[in-house]
Design an enzyme around this catalytic site. Structure first.
Site, PDB file in Angstrom:
ATOM      1  N   GLY A  94       0.801  -1.214   0.000  1.00  0.00           N
ATOM      2  CA  GLY A  94       0.000   0.000   0.000  1.00  0.00           C
ATOM      3  C   GLY A  94       0.835   1.266   0.000  1.00  0.00           C
ATOM      4  CG  PHE A  95       4.982   3.372   1.672  1.00  0.00           C
ATOM      5  CD1 PHE A  95       4.639   4.461   2.458  1.00  0.00           C
ATOM      6  CD2 PHE A  95       6.179   3.422   0.968  1.00  0.00           C
ATOM      7  CE1 PHE A  95       5.476   5.570   2.549  1.00  0.00           C
ATOM      8  CE2 PHE A  95       7.016   4.517   1.061  1.00  0.00           C
ATOM      9  CZ  PHE A  95       6.664   5.598   1.843  1.00  0.00           C
ATOM     10  CD  GLN A 194      -3.572   4.885   5.495  1.00  0.00           C
ATOM     11  OE1 GLN A 194      -3.355   6.067   5.795  1.00  0.00           O
ATOM     12  NE2 GLN A 194      -2.592   4.057   5.152  1.00  0.00           N
ATOM     13  N   GLY A 221      -0.145   5.836   7.107  1.00  0.00           N
ATOM     14  CA  GLY A 221      -0.251   7.233   6.730  1.00  0.00           C
ATOM     15  C   GLY A 221       0.355   8.206   7.715  1.00  0.00           C
ATOM     16  CG  ASP A 271       8.336  -0.939   9.327  1.00  0.00           C
ATOM     17  OD1 ASP A 271       8.902  -0.570   8.272  1.00  0.00           O
ATOM     18  OD2 ASP A 271       7.154  -0.628   9.590  1.00  0.00           O
ATOM     19  CB  CYS A 314      30.991  -0.652  19.649  1.00  0.00           C
ATOM     20  SG  CYS A 314      29.965   0.667  18.948  1.00  0.00           S
TER      21      CYS A 314
END
Length: 381
Positions: A94-95, A194, A221, A271, A314
């Protein structure tokens, strides 16, 4: 995938527990590194498993285009294809409706994409996206939705929500049909909430998705360029409206301060590409804020990226060495800083979980802000 709330309230910091089909149990809040195309950029799965990453996010749109569902199915599913033993959540694509809008055409049936790879045409419907994710064998899957950027027309946000709700109804119907036909552990199905930056629309999204029977929820969104105060206003509205027992997933958020703030508002899962994308640009996350390894001041600095960090990078390499790799265009720089940045976020969420468990969230959040936001690490020049 099963979620259990261990501690917390509807709109405040929460401690949860997720159980996967393979028996893996992990606690939330949790950060999921992004493996868009079945790989976390510059990092191997064995590295991620060794640092305790319980779950990754992959993208259905990209995997359908390349390498294709047939190959992944033949390989035994996405877990086996990428040799990843832990959890996978897949985004519906969907993104990409927003990010690849020049290549997408939306109608009531779904989205028709022109592939950004070879120009071929692909039709994504709510049903086909569920089918694809079931073939991938994901532990958690998402519905096809329409994501609007910022700023946008409020009327467009209302229309996008109406379509997203319609598609969610078709998605959960197909999901139930496939679960009834299948066997084994069923994936969690996340509705994507949304509604733009309108509190009333966001609450309407919650009401309608609950009526459809959803039990898991993703905040869509958000983090699309809006001012932070809008992000948190929407997150607060959603957190106070959702059932306490439902997992909440804020999509696309990985900044350390943002994770703390979202956890304060009741979010469980995150995420973002931030730790690996920023690493490729020479930026490291540290307890004193963001550090730019490309800066000239790093050239003779023989300290670790973050002296209090026990990650592989590190423990074995200095800022001076990493600065050298950056200016020499050595690809190992991206791997080493990515390892550190991911380890930083895994440790950060562990700190948040412990703070919630010990009822010291506010104190630890204040301590984090004093160190991370008020310190002055070397800046870019």
């Amino acid at each position: 995938m099963r979620f259990k709330l261990l501690k917390g309230t509807r709109g405040g910091p929460r401690l949860g527990e997720v159980t996967l089909a393979n028996g893996l149990v992990y606690k939330t809040p949790v950060f999921m590194p992004v493996a868009t195309q079945a790989a976390v950029k510059a990092v191997e799965g064995s590295d991620l498993a060794a640092m305790g990453v319980p779950m990754l996010l992959s993208n259905t749109y990209h995997l359908v285009l390349r390498p294709g569902l047939d190959l992944i199915k033949h390989a035994g599913g996405l877990h086996r294809f990428m040799n990843w033993p832990n959890g996978i959540l897949t985004d519906s694509g969907g993104f990409q409706v927003m990010s690849l809008s020049r290549l997408a055409k939306i109608d009531s049936d779904g989205v028709r994409f022109q592939s950004h790879i070879d120009g071929s045409t692909h039709q994504f419907t709510p049903e086909s996206v569920i089918e694809a994710q079931m073939i991938l064998g994901s532990n958690a899957i998402t519905c096809l939705d329409i994501c609007k950027g910022y700023p946008h027309d409020p009327v467009a946000a209302e229309r996008a929500l109406a379509t997203t709700i319609d598609w969610a109804g078709r998605s959960i119907k197909r999901y139930r049909e496939m679960v009834d036909m299948g066997s084994g552990d069923k994936p969690a199905l996340f509705a994507i909430l949304q509604g733009g930056f309108d509190v009333a629309l966001r609450r309407q999204a919650v009401t309608r998705m609950l009526e459809l029977g959803f039990e898991s929820f993703a905040y869509g969104g958000l983090s699309v360029g809006e001012p932070k105060e809008l992000t948190w206003e929407m997150a607060a509205a959603l957190g106070s409206a959702l059932p306490e027992t439902s997992p909440r997933y804020l999509m696309g958020v990985g900044d350390p301060h943002d994770i703390w703030e979202a956890c304060r508002l009741g979010v469980d899962m995150f995420d973002c590409v931030l730790p690996t994308r920023n690493a490729r640009n020479g930026q490291a996350l540290t307890s004193k804020g963001k550090l730019y390894i490309k800066n000239n001041a790093m050239r003779r600095d023989l300290s670790a990226l973050d002296p209090g960090c026990d990650c592989y990078t590190c423990k074995n390499f200095t800022r001076a060495y990493l600065c050298h790799l950056f200016h020499a265009n050595e690809i190992s720089m991206a791997r080493l800083i990515s390892l550190h940045n991911i380890a930083f976020l895994i440790r950060l969420t562990a700190t948040i979980r412990k703070a919630i468990e010990e009822d010291i969230f506010n104190e630890e959040y204040a301590r984090f802000k004093d160190s991370y936001l008020n310190s002055s690490p070397v800046v870019a020049n």
